[in-house]
Design a protein around this motif. Structure first.
Motif, short mmCIF file in Angstrom:
data_model
loop_
_atom_site.label_atom_id
_atom_site.label_comp_id
_atom_site.label_asym_id
_atom_site.label_seq_id
_atom_site.Cartn_x
_atom_site.Cartn_y
_atom_site.Cartn_z
N ILE A 237 -9.14 0.44 10.19
CA ILE A 237 -9.10 1.23 8.92
C ILE A 237 -9.11 2.91 9.10
O ILE A 237 -7.48 3.21 8.61
N PHE A 238 -8.82 3.57 9.73
CA PHE A 238 -8.62 4.62 10.42
C PHE A 238 -7.51 4.61 10.70
O PHE A 238 -6.25 6.10 10.48
N LEU A 239 -6.63 3.99 12.01
CA LEU A 239 -5.54 3.86 12.16
C LEU A 239 -4.81 3.55 11.67
O LEU A 239 -3.48 4.29 11.70
N ALA A 240 -5.09 2.65 10.46
CA ALA A 240 -4.21 2.71 9.02
C ALA A 240 -3.67 3.68 8.74
O ALA A 240 -1.80 3.83 8.42
N PHE A 241 -4.10 4.86 8.49
CA PHE A 241 -4.84 5.62 7.50
C PHE A 241 -3.32 6.78 8.60
O PHE A 241 -2.07 7.62 7.60
N VAL A 242 -4.27 7.07 9.77
CA VAL A 242 -3.66 7.54 10.43
C VAL A 242 -2.15 7.45 10.78
O VAL A 242 -0.86 8.38 10.93
N ALA A 243 -1.53 6.34 11.01
CA ALA A 243 -0.39 4.91 11.03
C ALA A 243 0.60 5.53 9.77
O ALA A 243 2.18 6.02 10.00
N GLU A 244 0.35 6.16 8.97
CA GLU A 244 0.77 5.45 7.69
C GLU A 244 0.93 7.23 7.34
O GLU A 244 2.18 7.23 6.92
N TRP A 245 0.22 8.22 7.51
CA TRP A 245 0.23 9.34 7.66
C TRP A 245 1.83 9.93 8.47
O TRP A 245 2.87 10.72 8.81
N TRP A 246 1.65 9.47 9.83
CA TRP A 246 2.62 9.47 10.41
C TRP A 246 4.12 9.31 10.45
O TRP A 246 5.28 9.85 10.73
N ILE A 247 3.64 7.65 9.97
CA ILE A 247 5.21 7.61 9.64
C ILE A 247 5.78 8.42 8.20
O ILE A 247 7.32 9.06 8.35
N ARG A 252 9.91 12.66 6.45
CA ARG A 252 10.23 14.37 5.52
C ARG A 252 11.04 14.65 6.83
O ARG A 252 11.73 15.28 6.13
N ARG A 253 10.68 14.67 8.06
CA ARG A 253 11.58 15.17 9.05
C ARG A 253 12.97 15.20 9.47
O ARG A 253 13.81 16.13 9.24
N LYS A 254 13.10 13.84 8.27
CA LYS A 254 14.68 13.40 9.14
C LYS A 254 15.47 13.54 7.37
O LYS A 254 16.45 14.28 7.82
N ASN A 255 14.35 13.62 6.94
CA ASN A 255 15.30 14.22 5.26
C ASN A 255 15.47 15.77 5.34
O ASN A 255 16.78 16.21 4.72
#
Length: 255
Positions: A237-247, A252-255
């Motif tokens: 669960i922790f890794l899922a949220f970390v992965a979503e945050w990183w995506i 945002r950086r691309k935009n």
């Protein structure tokens, strides 16, 4: 104020909804990581060797009058003595018994007996290494039963018979220590040297001979698998949220 409060509440609801969406989106990853955790826990649990526990129960009786003991203590406070719990409430009595049984020097004597019988087999070499590191409890440990005041000896080893032999040799060596203590008392108390040699001021009673439990006490396989699975679930669960945050950050950086 009321409108602002409603906005904050609405924002909180959206955040909670987004969290649920993240869990739904990463559901397969969460299940996969949790399964791997259960699998690793199962491998660890079932590949770990069984550890069996052997137990023995001892009791030490004193044949010396308490008044003589007190007099002797005033003569030489440096001398060791053993007094049964039933004849005194002083904690130093049981502490001394435990200090003898749990001392590294005493356990080395027990190991010497084991080496004579088994030779330098792997289990004995491992116990020797542990004692050299100051870990004497891996050989056996002694503790006082708070209800009865008896001395419990416990040894946990991979082989039942080996654990029982450890306790048998420990009892033999402990009886020798008691006999030595009797000699020390006799020298201080008895004025006649001829009474010292065969004096028996302390008596060791073996209430329960060394016996081992039929079922292993370690590893606790169900507990290991459960803890591994739950830990893996929280990690997933922790890794899922970390992965979503990183995506989201990269988007945002691309935009």
């Amino acid at each position: 104020m009321n409108e602002q409060g409603r906005k904050e509440q609405y924002s909180d609801e959206i955040d909670l909804y987004e969290l649920l969406l993240v869990l739904k989106k990463r559901f397969k990853i969460i299940v996969a990581i949790s399964f791997i955790g259960f699998l690793i826990g199962g491998l660890v649990a079932f590949l770990s060797p069984n550890i069996y526990q052997a137990r023995a129960v001892l009791w030490v009786d004193s044949l010396i009058d308490p008044s003589l003991i007190e007099r002797f203590k005033t003569i030489d406070n440096r001398t060791s003595f053993i007094i049964p719990l039933g004849q005194t409430k002083s904690p130093e009595v049981n502490n001394l018994s435990l200090s003898i049984l749990n001392s590294l020097a005493f356990k080395k004597k027990v190991l010497d007996r084991l080496i004579k019988q088994y030779g330098e087999k792997e289990d004995i070499l491992n116990l020797t290494k542990s004692i050299n590191k100051g870990k004497g409890d891996v050989v056996f440990k002694a503790e006082i039963d708070k209800k009865t005041g008896s001395i419990n000896l416990i040894s946990e080893q991979r082989d039942k018979k080996f654990a029982e032999n450890i306790l048998s040799y420990a009892i033999d060596e402990f009886e020798k220590e008691i006999d030595n203590t009797s000699q020390i008392y006799s020298k201080a108390i008895s004025p006649k040297k001829e009474n010292i040699k065969n004096s028996k001021n302390f008596v060791l009673s073996v209430i329960e001979q060394p016996t081992s439990l039929e079922s292993p006490v370690k590893p606790k396989r169900k507990l290991i698998i459960t803890v591994a699975g739950i830990s893996a679930l929280f990690l997933a669960i922790f890794l899922a949220f970390v992965a979503e945050w990183w995506i989201n950050v990269r988007a945002r950086r691309k935009n």
